[in-house]
Motif scaffolding. Sequence first.
Motif, PDB file in Angstrom:
ATOM      1  N   LEU A  56       0.962  -1.144   0.020  1.00 48.09           N
ATOM      2  CA  LEU A  56      -0.004  -0.081  -0.045  1.00 48.09           C
ATOM      3  C   LEU A  56       1.028   1.375   0.031  1.00 48.09           C
ATOM      4  N   TYR A  57       1.988   1.155   0.812  1.00 47.88           N
ATOM      5  CA  TYR A  57       2.987   2.338   0.748  1.00 47.88           C
ATOM      6  C   TYR A  57       3.770   2.515  -0.640  1.00 47.88           C
ATOM      7  N   HIS A  61       6.153   5.825  -1.610  1.00 51.74           N
ATOM      8  CA  HIS A  61       7.680   5.769  -1.456  1.00 51.74           C
ATOM      9  C   HIS A  61       8.087   6.303  -2.862  1.00 51.74           C
ATOM     10  N   VAL A  62       7.505   5.755  -3.941  1.00 51.58           N
ATOM     11  CA  VAL A  62       8.001   6.249  -5.183  1.00 51.58           C
ATOM     12  C   VAL A  62       7.860   7.622  -5.369  1.00 51.58           C
ATOM     13  N   ARG A  63       6.739   8.286  -5.078  1.00 49.68           N
ATOM     14  CA  ARG A  63       6.596   9.704  -5.237  1.00 49.68           C
ATOM     15  C   ARG A  63       7.431  10.300  -4.516  1.00 49.68           C
ATOM     16  N   LEU A  64       7.921   9.891  -3.210  1.00 52.90           N
ATOM     17  CA  LEU A  64       8.769  10.525  -2.301  1.00 52.90           C
ATOM     18  C   LEU A  64      10.082  10.270  -2.850  1.00 52.90           C
ATOM     19  N   GLY A  68       8.300  14.088  -5.164  1.00 53.41           N
ATOM     20  CA  GLY A  68       6.841  14.401  -5.726  1.00 53.41           C
ATOM     21  C   GLY A  68       6.044  15.223  -4.558  1.00 53.41           C
ATOM     22  N   PHE A  69       6.581  15.139  -3.211  1.00 58.64           N
ATOM     23  CA  PHE A  69       6.078  16.101  -2.273  1.00 58.64           C
ATOM     24  C   PHE A  69       6.787  17.238  -1.996  1.00 58.64           C
ATOM     25  N   ARG A  70       5.826  18.455  -2.099  1.00 60.82           N
ATOM     26  CA  ARG A  70       6.611  19.732  -2.023  1.00 60.82           C
ATOM     27  C   ARG A  70       6.492  20.254  -0.663  1.00 60.82           C
ATOM     28  N   THR A  71       5.630  19.600   0.221  1.00 57.81           N
ATOM     29  CA  THR A  71       5.493  19.966   1.572  1.00 57.81           C
ATOM     30  C   THR A  71       5.297  18.758   2.458  1.00 57.81           C
ATOM     31  N   PHE A  72       5.546  18.718   3.715  1.00 59.37           N
ATOM     32  CA  PHE A  72       5.322  17.686   4.647  1.00 59.37           C
ATOM     33  C   PHE A  72       3.792  17.222   4.804  1.00 59.37           C
ATOM     34  N   ASP A  73       3.028  18.373   4.732  1.00 58.89           N
ATOM     35  CA  ASP A  73       1.534  18.251   4.724  1.00 58.89           C
ATOM     36  C   ASP A  73       1.237  17.146   3.387  1.00 58.89           C
ATOM     37  N   GLU A  74       1.647  17.471   2.503  1.00 55.95           N
ATOM     38  CA  GLU A  74       1.257  16.481   1.284  1.00 55.95           C
ATOM     39  C   GLU A  74       1.538  15.127   1.628  1.00 55.95           C
ATOM     40  N   ALA A 109      10.367   9.168   9.594  1.00 57.79           N
ATOM     41  CA  ALA A 109      11.722   9.653   9.822  1.00 57.79           C
ATOM     42  C   ALA A 109      12.693   9.720   8.242  1.00 57.79           C
ATOM     43  N   ALA A 110      12.315   8.630   7.711  1.00 53.59           N
ATOM     44  CA  ALA A 110      13.053   8.654   6.569  1.00 53.59           C
ATOM     45  C   ALA A 110      12.442   9.885   5.603  1.00 53.59           C
ATOM     46  N   ALA A 111      11.140  10.023   5.352  1.00 55.04           N
ATOM     47  CA  ALA A 111      10.387  10.976   4.620  1.00 55.04           C
ATOM     48  C   ALA A 111      10.591  12.512   5.170  1.00 55.04           C
ATOM     49  N   ALA A 112      10.729  12.716   6.541  1.00 57.03           N
ATOM     50  CA  ALA A 112      11.124  13.850   7.022  1.00 57.03           C
ATOM     51  C   ALA A 112      12.306  14.430   6.558  1.00 57.03           C
ATOM     52  N   ALA A 113      13.300  13.718   6.543  1.00 51.52           N
ATOM     53  CA  ALA A 113      14.690  14.092   6.087  1.00 51.52           C
ATOM     54  C   ALA A 113      14.548  14.261   4.790  1.00 51.52           C
TER      55      ALA A 113
END
Length: 140
Positions: A56-57, A61-64, A68-74, A109-113
């Motif tokens: 499901l993730y 993960h691919v978008r990350l 593909g995410f401009r902000t953490f909220d997205e 943790a990985a995404a935030a960095a």
Amino acid sequence: SFGGPHEAEPYLAALAPRLRAAAAALRAENAAVQERRCDEERAAQERECAMLLHGLYEGVHVRLEEGGFRTFDEYEAARADVRARYLACAPAVPARAAVLHEFMEEALAAAAARIVHAMFRAQVKARLEGSLRLSALPPP
């Protein structure tokens, strides 16, 4: 010939502790087998839940990875969607919540960095482009 119940008493007295010990050993063995079965079942449930959650993730993960995410909220909105779909699909077993929590903590943790780094790069790029535009202007 058998002399009666009173002759059997010494044999029964000697046999009783052995029977109790054998019964206790069987109970301990059964408990160990049951514990192993529970551990194996829990591990199988964790693997099943983890495979479902990873699937499901995968899009997130691919978008990350592609930025593909401009902000953490997205990212958080995408993560909330994965969480909701997982809870709707995952079997109702004890491992479900544990797998979700552990996976999402690691992913967060990985995404935030990655997102913070991408935002920093975008800011630096914008500043450099602004500096270059200013330096390209003719002197006054």
